[in-house]
Structure formats: structure tokens, C-alpha cells
Design an enzyme around this catalytic site. Structure first.
Site, PDB file in Angstrom:
ATOM      1  N   TYR A 178     -30.682  41.177 -16.913  1.00 22.44           N
ATOM      2  CA  TYR A 178     -31.347  41.394 -18.203  1.00 22.44           C
ATOM      3  C   TYR A 178     -31.402  42.887 -18.501  1.00 22.44           C
ATOM      4  CZ  TYR A 178     -35.475  41.759 -15.064  1.00 22.44           C
ATOM      5  OH  TYR A 178     -36.340  42.063 -14.049  1.00 22.44           O
ATOM      6  N   PRO A 179     -31.346  43.223 -19.796  1.00 19.51           N
ATOM      7  CA  PRO A 179     -31.502  44.619 -20.174  1.00 19.51           C
ATOM      8  C   PRO A 179     -32.970  44.939 -20.411  1.00 19.51           C
ATOM      9  CG  PRO A 179     -30.862  43.347 -22.093  1.00 19.51           C
ATOM     10  CD  PRO A 179     -31.017  42.368 -20.957  1.00 19.51           C
ATOM     11  N   MET A 180     -33.351  46.175 -20.171  1.00 19.30           N
ATOM     12  CA  MET A 180     -34.738  46.559 -20.462  1.00 19.30           C
ATOM     13  C   MET A 180     -34.835  48.015 -20.910  1.00 19.30           C
ATOM     14  SD  MET A 180     -36.776  46.884 -16.839  1.00 19.30           S
ATOM     15  CE  MET A 180     -38.230  47.571 -17.624  1.00 19.30           C
ATOM     16  N   LYS A 222     -38.045  51.251 -21.645  1.00 18.49           N
ATOM     17  CA  LYS A 222     -39.434  51.660 -21.439  1.00 18.49           C
ATOM     18  C   LYS A 222     -40.022  51.989 -22.812  1.00 18.49           C
ATOM     19  CE  LYS A 222     -39.671  51.633 -16.852  1.00 18.49           C
ATOM     20  NZ  LYS A 222     -39.398  52.758 -15.978  1.00 18.49           N
ATOM     21  N   HIS A 264     -44.334  50.759  -8.376  1.00 15.28           N
ATOM     22  CA  HIS A 264     -43.287  49.775  -8.701  1.00 15.28           C
ATOM     23  C   HIS A 264     -42.412  49.504  -7.469  1.00 15.28           C
ATOM     24  CE1 HIS A 264     -39.704  48.137 -10.791  1.00 15.28           C
ATOM     25  NE2 HIS A 264     -39.036  48.951 -10.017  1.00 15.28           N
ATOM     26  N   GLN A 291     -31.590  44.460  -5.736  1.00 15.95           N
ATOM     27  CA  GLN A 291     -31.631  44.907  -7.133  1.00 15.95           C
ATOM     28  C   GLN A 291     -30.651  46.035  -7.361  1.00 15.95           C
ATOM     29  OE1 GLN A 291     -33.019  47.707  -5.939  1.00 15.95           O
ATOM     30  NE2 GLN A 291     -34.201  48.809  -7.456  1.00 15.95           N
TER      31      GLN A 291
HETATM   32  O1  76R Z   1     -34.320  52.524  -5.942  1.00 17.68           O
HETATM   33  C1  76R Z   1     -35.204  52.352  -5.108  1.00 17.68           C
HETATM   34  O2  76R Z   1     -35.176  51.425  -4.283  1.00 17.68           O
HETATM   35  C2  76R Z   1     -36.364  53.310  -5.117  1.00 17.68           C
HETATM   36  C3  76R Z   1     -37.492  52.900  -5.863  1.00 17.68           C
HETATM   37  C4  76R Z   1     -37.157  52.260  -7.194  1.00 17.68           C
HETATM   38  C5  76R Z   1     -36.838  52.918  -8.393  1.00 17.68           C
HETATM   39  C6  76R Z   1     -36.721  54.400  -8.666  1.00 17.68           C
HETATM   40  C7  76R Z   1     -37.130  50.848  -7.463  1.00 17.68           C
HETATM   41  C8  76R Z   1     -37.367  49.876  -6.511  1.00 17.68           C
HETATM   42  N1  76R Z   1     -36.836  50.658  -8.786  1.00 17.68           N
HETATM   43  C9  76R Z   1     -36.642  51.891  -9.377  1.00 17.68           C
HETATM   44  C10 76R Z   1     -36.290  52.150 -10.691  1.00 17.68           C
HETATM   45 MN1  76R Z   1     -36.850  48.902  -9.777  1.00 17.68          MN
HETATM   46  N2  76R Z   1     -36.781  47.127 -10.707  1.00 17.68           N
HETATM   47  C11 76R Z   1     -36.793  46.953 -12.085  1.00 17.68           C
HETATM   48  C12 76R Z   1     -36.971  45.562 -12.352  1.00 17.68           C
HETATM   49  O3  76R Z   1     -38.709  42.870 -14.418  1.00 17.68           O
HETATM   50  C13 76R Z   1     -39.290  43.977 -14.400  1.00 17.68           C
HETATM   51  O4  76R Z   1     -40.511  44.096 -14.557  1.00 17.68           O
HETATM   52  C14 76R Z   1     -38.495  45.231 -14.228  1.00 17.68           C
HETATM   53  C15 76R Z   1     -37.083  44.985 -13.728  1.00 17.68           C
HETATM   54  C16 76R Z   1     -37.048  44.895 -11.139  1.00 17.68           C
HETATM   55  C17 76R Z   1     -37.240  43.416 -10.915  1.00 17.68           C
HETATM   56  C18 76R Z   1     -36.928  45.887 -10.116  1.00 17.68           C
HETATM   57  C19 76R Z   1     -36.939  45.630  -8.765  1.00 17.68           C
HETATM   58  N3  76R Z   1     -36.523  49.864 -11.529  1.00 17.68           N
HETATM   59  C20 76R Z   1     -36.247  51.189 -11.674  1.00 17.68           C
HETATM   60  C21 76R Z   1     -35.933  51.468 -13.062  1.00 17.68           C
HETATM   61  C22 76R Z   1     -35.559  52.822 -13.652  1.00 17.68           C
HETATM   62  C23 76R Z   1     -36.818  53.414 -14.209  1.00 17.68           C
HETATM   63  C24 76R Z   1     -36.750  54.881 -14.507  1.00 17.68           C
HETATM   64  O5  76R Z   1     -35.885  55.603 -13.980  1.00 17.68           O
HETATM   65  O6  76R Z   1     -37.626  55.305 -15.303  1.00 17.68           O
HETATM   66  C25 76R Z   1     -36.048  50.257 -13.740  1.00 17.68           C
HETATM   67  C26 76R Z   1     -35.793  49.990 -15.201  1.00 17.68           C
HETATM   68  C27 76R Z   1     -36.426  49.263 -12.761  1.00 17.68           C
HETATM   69  C28 76R Z   1     -36.652  47.934 -13.049  1.00 17.68           C
HETATM   70  N4  76R Z   1     -37.171  47.946  -7.972  1.00 17.68           N
HETATM   71  C29 76R Z   1     -37.245  48.532  -6.720  1.00 17.68           C
HETATM   72  C30 76R Z   1     -37.022  46.574  -7.772  1.00 17.68           C
HETATM   73  C31 76R Z   1     -37.000  46.301  -6.356  1.00 17.68           C
HETATM   74  C32 76R Z   1     -36.804  44.932  -5.745  1.00 17.68           C
HETATM   75  C33 76R Z   1     -37.147  47.511  -5.719  1.00 17.68           C
HETATM   76  C34 76R Z   1     -37.201  47.771  -4.227  1.00 17.68           C
HETATM   77  C35 76R Z   1     -35.837  48.035  -3.725  1.00 17.68           C
HETATM   78  C36 76R Z   1     -35.800  48.207  -2.238  1.00 17.68           C
HETATM   79  O7  76R Z   1     -36.492  49.068  -1.714  1.00 17.68           O
HETATM   80  O8  76R Z   1     -35.048  47.422  -1.616  1.00 17.68           O
END
Ligand code: 76R
Length: 271
Positions: free
Chosen positions: A166-168, A170, A194, A207
Site C-alpha cells: 500500500y502507498p502512504m 505523512k 514506530h 517490511q
Molecule cells: O528501517 C528500520 O528497520 C529502522 C526503523 C524503521 C524506520 C526508519 C522502521 C521499522 N520503519 C521506518 C520507517 Mn516502518 N513501517 C511502515 C508501515 O501501516 C502503517 O501504519 C505504516 C506502514 C509498517 C507496517 C512498517 C513496519 N516506516 C518507515 C517509514 C518512513 C518514514 C519516514 O522516513 O518519515 C514509513 C512510511 C514506514 C511505514 N517499520 C519498521 C515496520 C517494521 C515491521 C519495522 C521493524 C523492522 C525491523 O526491525 O525488522
């Protein structure tokens, strides 16, 4: 024929999510021989893409008729990605695969990872600089970060059964709820919350976050791989309560696919 120079970005890969509907009427007009050739053409194309350097292709049977066939194409070279997309779209003959949704994004590093200077400052609080234990911790940290950044920029995606895309974006509309007007330190703090939620799903959810500001209609593409769709439902639900998502998350359409060999994707849709 003129050779087109590769278009390789300074960092990261180009990612195309391609979802199609099958037009059964267009397919029914093909002769048995044309159908056989179309099927062979698609299988050979998948092999060609997969054997191209720095290209990956994932193939999906999509779960609902929102779209029938899905591809996720990752390429270092945008010229290759573009050329392969055209070939995939036409692979089964004119109008058989009808684009239902597509998305162009790029792999990217996280903006919020701890810089080395910060890690070193924290480390100094517990061990003296230059001691073997200090050096060991620093080397381990560097290895971990290198491995982590490599996965973000140049991921090798495993054949897990379930794919959710899915696209998202902020939010930046309401006063006090504009991600881009929020100071970096506050965003970093929020993103660490998060990530903490995300890490609870380690082993169940893989992810890949790809960025697309200026490239497509949303700001990020979210690709989740799982073994069980219940975990997709679980993490997305849990994230909804996390502050970043609750305050700032906006979402587009969701697509669910089953990752399968192209022959099975074909059989499921066209026999
Ligand atoms: O990349 C990393 O593992 C480090 C921490 C991390 C970042 C920087 C991280 C971890 N995410 C990051 C950035 Mn994420 N993530 C999403 C969604 O459905 C929703 O509510 C949002 C969709 C999910 C399900 C998810 C899962 N993440 C981001 C960004 C960029 C934001 C920015 O730069 O401003 C988005 C849009 C986003 C969205 N995130 C994790 C996960 C999971 C499962 C992790 C842990 C990964 C791991 O440690 O294995």
C-alpha cells in the site's frame, strides 16, 4: 540500434509495483497457438529479468479481483526497469494484461538511524575509548549498521507466501499535525517508537519501505512480506495505535498477493 546508457542512481534501486487485471475477453480471441506462445513468452521474460544483473522480480497471484496478476520489479537501472515493464505489460498479447494500479518508488536509507557520533557518545558513558571492549562494541555496531543499510538499499526479498502493498503519506494538513513542520528530533523520537512496534513482528513480517516523493502520488510505498495474512492484519492494526501512524499516517489502496511461480500465476488466471 543506439545503445541507451544505463540510468543508475547514486544510491538505491528503482522499484516498480505493477498490478494488472486479466481481460478474459481479449484472451478468448487468441488461438490456441497464440495462447501457448503468450504463456511461453511470459515465462521466458520472467527468466530473462531474473537473470539480469541487479534485477529482481517477484510474481503474485492477487487475492481479489481488484487486480489479478502482480509483479514487483527491483532494478539498479531505471532504463532496464522501464523496458521490462513495457515487456511485461504486453507479454500475453495486446490488452490481455490491463494495468489496474502501478507505483514507482526507490529504496532508501532511513533518515532516523543513529549517527556514529551519537553511538560513540553513548558508548563512552559505559566504556573508555580505545579499550578492547570499546573497539569491539564499535566494530559490532558498524557491522550491524552496514548490514542494515545494505538491506534497506539493496534488499534481497525472500519467497514468503503473502505480499501486502500500500502507498502512504505523512499528514501535513492540520495545524499541529504537519509531519514536515515537526522538528527532526521529535520525528526521530516518534520513529523510534514506530520501529519498536515494528521489531515485535520480526520473523513474521519483512517490511520494505520505498520512498517516492516527487516520483509518484504518495510519499512511500509499504511492502510487507509474511507467511500468514493474519500477521499483516495484526501489524497494520497495531501500527494504527502507534503515535506516528495515528497522528500522521494517510493510506492509499491495499493490495494482497500470493507469491507464486509465474506458471502457477498464469494457470490460476488463464486456464
Ligand atoms: O528501517 C528500520 O528497520 C529502522 C526503523 C524503521 C524506520 C526508519 C522502521 C521499522 N520503519 C521506518 C520507517 Mn516502518 N513501517 C511502515 C508501515 O501501516 C502503517 O501504519 C505504516 C506502514 C509498517 C507496517 C512498517 C513496519 N516506516 C518507515 C517509514 C518512513 C518514514 C519516514 O522516513 O518519515 C514509513 C512510511 C514506514 C511505514 N517499520 C519498521 C515496520 C517494521 C515491521 C519495522 C521493524 C523492522 C525491523 O526491525 O525488522
Amino acid at each position: 540500434m543506439t545503445e541507451i546508457p544505463k540510468l543508475i542512481s547514486a544510491e538505491g534501486w528503482h522499484v516498480l509495483h505493477l498490478f494488472y487485471k486479466v481481460d478474459h475477453s481479449a484472451w478468448s480471441f487468441l488461438s490456441d497457438e497464440e495462447k501457448f506462445c503468450a504463456r511461453t513468452n511470459l515465462s521466458e521474460l520472467v527468466q530473462e529479468i531474473r537473470s539480469t544483473d541487479d534485477c529482481q522480480l517477484l510474481t503474485f497471484a492477487m487475492v481479489t479481483p481488484k487486480s489479478d496478476v502482480g509483479f514487483m520489479l527491483l532494478c539498479a537501472d531505471l532504463q532496464a526497469a522501464s523496458a521490462f515493464e513495457k515487456k511485461l505489460t504486453i507479454s500475453l498479447g495486446p490488452d490481455v494484461l490491463v494495468p489496474a494500479y502501478s507505483f514507482y518508488s526507490m529504496t532508501e536509507k532511513s533518515e532516523y538511524t543513529t549517527p556514529e557520533s551519537e553511538f560513540v557518545a553513548e558508548l563512552k558513558a559505559t566504556s573508555a575509548e580505545g579499550t578492547p571492549e570499546f573497539e569491539k562494541s564499535l566494530t559490532e555496531w558498524r557491522d550491524r549498521m552496514a548490514h542494515y543499510q545494505k538491506h534497506r538499499l539493496y534488499p534481497v526479498l525472500p519467497p514468503w507466501e503473502v505480499m501486502c502493498f500500500y502507498p502512504m503519506s505523512k499528514r501535513r494538513g492540520l495545524p499541529g499535525q504537519n509531519w514536515y513542520a515537526t522538528p527532526f528530533e521529535a520525528r526521530k523520537q516518534l520513529m523510534s517508537g514506530h520501529a519498536k512496534v515494528g521489531r515485535q513482528w520480526s520473523g513474521k513480517i519483512l517490511q520494505l519501505i520505498t520512498g517516492c516523493t516527487g516520483l509518484d502520488d504518495w510519499e512511500w510505498g509499504v511492502t510487507l512480506l509474511a507467511h500468514d495474512p493474519m500477521d499483516v492484519k495484526g501489524i497494520v492494526y497495531q501500527m494504527r495505535f502507534d503515535e506516528v501512524t495515528a497522528q500522521y499516517g494517510e493510506f492509499g489502496e491495499f493490495f494482497i498477493g500470493l507469491q507464486l511461480p509465474i506458471e502457477e500465476v498464469f494457470r490460476r488466471n488463464l486456464l
